[in-house]
Design a protein around this motif. Structure first.
Motif, PDB file in Angstrom:
ATOM      1  N   ILE A 129      -7.025  21.755  -1.066  1.00 51.28           N
ATOM      2  CA  ILE A 129      -8.241  21.088  -0.608  1.00 51.28           C
ATOM      3  C   ILE A 129      -8.355  19.696  -1.228  1.00 51.28           C
ATOM      4  O   ILE A 129      -8.742  18.728  -0.564  1.00 51.28           O
ATOM      5  CB  ILE A 129      -9.477  21.950  -0.931  1.00 51.28           C
ATOM      6  N   VAL A 130      -8.004  19.598  -2.502  1.00 48.06           N
ATOM      7  CA  VAL A 130      -8.049  18.293  -3.167  1.00 48.06           C
ATOM      8  C   VAL A 130      -7.050  17.338  -2.524  1.00 48.06           C
ATOM      9  O   VAL A 130      -7.355  16.164  -2.262  1.00 48.06           O
ATOM     10  CB  VAL A 130      -7.753  18.455  -4.668  1.00 48.06           C
ATOM     11  N   GLU A 131      -5.860  17.846  -2.223  1.00 49.77           N
ATOM     12  CA  GLU A 131      -4.846  17.012  -1.576  1.00 49.77           C
ATOM     13  C   GLU A 131      -5.290  16.598  -0.179  1.00 49.77           C
ATOM     14  O   GLU A 131      -5.115  15.435   0.232  1.00 49.77           O
ATOM     15  CB  GLU A 131      -3.523  17.761  -1.504  1.00 49.77           C
ATOM     16  N   ALA A 132      -5.878  17.537   0.581  1.00 55.86           N
ATOM     17  CA  ALA A 132      -6.322  17.210   1.933  1.00 55.86           C
ATOM     18  C   ALA A 132      -7.449  16.187   1.918  1.00 55.86           C
ATOM     19  O   ALA A 132      -7.511  15.310   2.783  1.00 55.86           O
ATOM     20  CB  ALA A 132      -6.782  18.487   2.636  1.00 55.86           C
ATOM     21  N   LYS A 133      -8.319  16.268   0.918  1.00 61.86           N
ATOM     22  CA  LYS A 133      -9.413  15.299   0.817  1.00 61.86           C
ATOM     23  C   LYS A 133      -8.869  13.910   0.495  1.00 61.86           C
ATOM     24  O   LYS A 133      -9.333  12.889   1.044  1.00 61.86           O
ATOM     25  CB  LYS A 133     -10.402  15.745  -0.257  1.00 61.86           C
ATOM     26  N   ALA A 134      -7.870  13.872  -0.390  1.00 63.21           N
ATOM     27  CA  ALA A 134      -7.278  12.575  -0.722  1.00 63.21           C
ATOM     28  C   ALA A 134      -6.590  11.965   0.503  1.00 63.21           C
ATOM     29  O   ALA A 134      -6.706  10.754   0.753  1.00 63.21           O
ATOM     30  CB  ALA A 134      -6.278  12.751  -1.858  1.00 63.21           C
ATOM     31  N   GLU A 135      -5.882  12.788   1.300  1.00 57.53           N
ATOM     32  CA  GLU A 135      -5.228  12.286   2.515  1.00 57.53           C
ATOM     33  C   GLU A 135      -6.264  11.815   3.535  1.00 57.53           C
ATOM     34  O   GLU A 135      -6.061  10.802   4.221  1.00 57.53           O
ATOM     35  CB  GLU A 135      -4.363  13.388   3.123  1.00 57.53           C
ATOM     36  N   ARG A 136      -7.365  12.542   3.649  1.00 55.19           N
ATOM     37  CA  ARG A 136      -8.406  12.119   4.589  1.00 55.19           C
ATOM     38  C   ARG A 136      -9.017  10.787   4.164  1.00 55.19           C
ATOM     39  O   ARG A 136      -9.226   9.882   4.995  1.00 55.19           O
ATOM     40  CB  ARG A 136      -9.496  13.191   4.645  1.00 55.19           C
ATOM     41  N   ASP A 159      -9.112  14.532   8.914  1.00 55.13           N
ATOM     42  CA  ASP A 159     -10.438  15.100   8.679  1.00 55.13           C
ATOM     43  C   ASP A 159     -10.514  16.541   9.181  1.00 55.13           C
ATOM     44  O   ASP A 159     -11.102  17.409   8.513  1.00 55.13           O
ATOM     45  CB  ASP A 159     -11.501  14.253   9.376  1.00 55.13           C
ATOM     46  N   GLU A 160      -9.918  16.842  10.340  1.00 55.23           N
ATOM     47  CA  GLU A 160      -9.924  18.208  10.868  1.00 55.23           C
ATOM     48  C   GLU A 160      -9.173  19.162   9.942  1.00 55.23           C
ATOM     49  O   GLU A 160      -9.604  20.302   9.729  1.00 55.23           O
ATOM     50  CB  GLU A 160      -9.305  18.230  12.258  1.00 55.23           C
ATOM     51  N   HIS A 161      -8.043  18.693   9.389  1.00 59.80           N
ATOM     52  CA  HIS A 161      -7.277  19.533   8.457  1.00 59.80           C
ATOM     53  C   HIS A 161      -8.093  19.841   7.207  1.00 59.80           C
ATOM     54  O   HIS A 161      -8.113  20.989   6.723  1.00 59.80           O
ATOM     55  CB  HIS A 161      -5.977  18.827   8.091  1.00 59.80           C
ATOM     56  N   LEU A 189      -9.582  23.676   5.993  1.00 55.06           N
ATOM     57  CA  LEU A 189      -9.346  24.295   4.690  1.00 55.06           C
ATOM     58  C   LEU A 189     -10.665  24.672   4.010  1.00 55.06           C
ATOM     59  O   LEU A 189     -10.764  25.732   3.375  1.00 55.06           O
ATOM     60  CB  LEU A 189      -8.534  23.360   3.794  1.00 55.06           C
ATOM     61  N   LEU A 190     -11.667  23.790   4.161  1.00 50.90           N
ATOM     62  CA  LEU A 190     -12.975  24.106   3.584  1.00 50.90           C
ATOM     63  C   LEU A 190     -13.574  25.360   4.222  1.00 50.90           C
ATOM     64  O   LEU A 190     -14.153  26.210   3.537  1.00 50.90           O
ATOM     65  CB  LEU A 190     -13.932  22.923   3.784  1.00 50.90           C
ATOM     66  N   LEU A 208      -4.405   4.707  14.506  1.00 50.07           N
ATOM     67  CA  LEU A 208      -5.039   4.925  13.203  1.00 50.07           C
ATOM     68  C   LEU A 208      -6.244   5.877  13.309  1.00 50.07           C
ATOM     69  O   LEU A 208      -6.479   6.701  12.425  1.00 50.07           O
ATOM     70  CB  LEU A 208      -5.495   3.585  12.619  1.00 50.07           C
ATOM     71  N   LYS A 209      -6.966   5.756  14.411  1.00 46.73           N
ATOM     72  CA  LYS A 209      -8.112   6.652  14.617  1.00 46.73           C
ATOM     73  C   LYS A 209      -7.640   8.091  14.772  1.00 46.73           C
ATOM     74  O   LYS A 209      -8.266   9.015  14.248  1.00 46.73           O
ATOM     75  CB  LYS A 209      -8.887   6.209  15.849  1.00 46.73           C
ATOM     76  N   LYS A 210      -6.532   8.287  15.491  1.00 45.26           N
ATOM     77  CA  LYS A 210      -6.000   9.641  15.679  1.00 45.26           C
ATOM     78  C   LYS A 210      -5.582  10.247  14.343  1.00 45.26           C
ATOM     79  O   LYS A 210      -5.835  11.425  14.055  1.00 45.26           O
ATOM     80  CB  LYS A 210      -4.813   9.606  16.631  1.00 45.26           C
ATOM     81  N   VAL A 211      -4.922   9.439  13.502  1.00 51.63           N
ATOM     82  CA  VAL A 211      -4.513   9.924  12.186  1.00 51.63           C
ATOM     83  C   VAL A 211      -5.744  10.298  11.353  1.00 51.63           C
ATOM     84  O   VAL A 211      -5.764  11.315  10.650  1.00 51.63           O
ATOM     85  CB  VAL A 211      -3.657   8.861  11.475  1.00 51.63           C
ATOM     86  N   LYS A 212      -6.780   9.460  11.440  1.00 54.32           N
ATOM     87  CA  LYS A 212      -8.015   9.726  10.693  1.00 54.32           C
ATOM     88  C   LYS A 212      -8.662  11.037  11.146  1.00 54.32           C
ATOM     89  O   LYS A 212      -9.091  11.847  10.316  1.00 54.32           O
ATOM     90  CB  LYS A 212      -8.981   8.560  10.891  1.00 54.32           C
TER      91      LYS A 212
END
Length: 270
Positions: free
Chosen positions: A39-46, A75-77, A81-82, A67-71
């Protein structure tokens, strides 16, 4: 063998519980020398994807749409996880749990509240093994059959074999907890007795005789009948007092004494 099979039924639940706890640690672990939680890693990537989406240079290099698609994907990933992790917090006198927290609690309760529990099965298996109950003994089986057969008749070999049902892995016969020869009493049903025509006629005669006796008494003793009627219709002292405007004590008693009854039961003032 049967006890071991029942104990084995708990193994899938226990393995599932271990896997859920491992996944919980995998999502939650924060910091440490080896790795951070997912979760910490996913938040950092988001957060990095959000920052890249605001970069003018990257917008020119890769396009705003990419870039919007990546964003959005990052965020969905993170949100997924949350949701998988869920929440665990105190609300009043209750603990609110969702996601993995709720699943772990549910599996733990299934194992803990099972009746008989795994420990009960293991204890029973050890008791059977220690007493050698898994090995049949023809002499003891015949003796126990004599105890349960009606009239204490001797058990034949055919009866013994019939009760064994030719089970290949049967153990020794044991006497159950219930009385093999219970005394069953017939149920008692309360039945309403119906009167015959003669009894019904006799009952009606008694009722008519009683009513005639009351009427005869009223004709022979009219004073007694009128007195009873007057007692039934006579108002209370408080009611008479209220008719004269109230009052209490001696005054009320004086007012009440001035009222009398007629033979027809009417009140008049003397």
């Amino acid at each position: 063998a049967e006890m071991r099979a029942k104990v084995a039924k708990f193994e899938p639940l226990e393995a599932k519980l271990v896997a859920k706890k491992a996944r919980l640690l995998e999502l939650k672990t924060e910091g440490g020398e080896s790795k951070q939680g997912l979760i910490v890693e996913a938040k950092a990537e988001r957060d990095a994807a959000f920052e890249d989406a605001r970069s003018v240079y990257l917008q020119k290099e890769y396009g705003a749409a990419q870039l919007k698609k990546v964003k959005v994907d990052a965020d969905e990933h993170y949100q997924k996880l949350l949701q998988e992790l869920g929440i665990e917090r105190q609300e009043g006198h209750k603990m609110l749990r969702t996601g993995l927290y709720a699943e772990i609690e549910s599996i733990g309760k299934q194992i803990k509240n099972a009746s008989p529990s795994k420990a009960d099965y293991i204890e029973e298996e050890n008791r059977i093994t220690a007493g050698g109950w898994m090995h049949p003994k023809a002499e003891e089986d015949a003796k126990r059959l004599c105890e349960v057969l009606r009239g204490g008749e001797a058990a034949s070999q055919q009866q013994i074999q019939a009760l064994h049902c030719d089970f290949p892995d049967r153990g020794r016969l044991v006497v159950g907890p219930f009385d093999p020869n219970p005394e069953i009493a017939k149920s008692q049903v309360a039945v309403m007795k119906k009167l015959t025509d003669e009894e019904e006629a006799e009952l009606r005669k008694q009722e008519m005789a009683s009513l005639a006796a009351v009427r005869t008494m009223h004709r022979m003793f009219p004073d007694v009948a009128l007195k009873r009627k007057a007692e039934a219709q006579q108002p209370s002292t408080d009611a008479l007092s209220s008719m004269h405007g109230g009052g209490s004590g001696a005054g009320s008693a004086k007012v009440c004494s001035s009222w009398k009854w007629t033979a027809l039961g009417h009140i008049y003032e003397s």
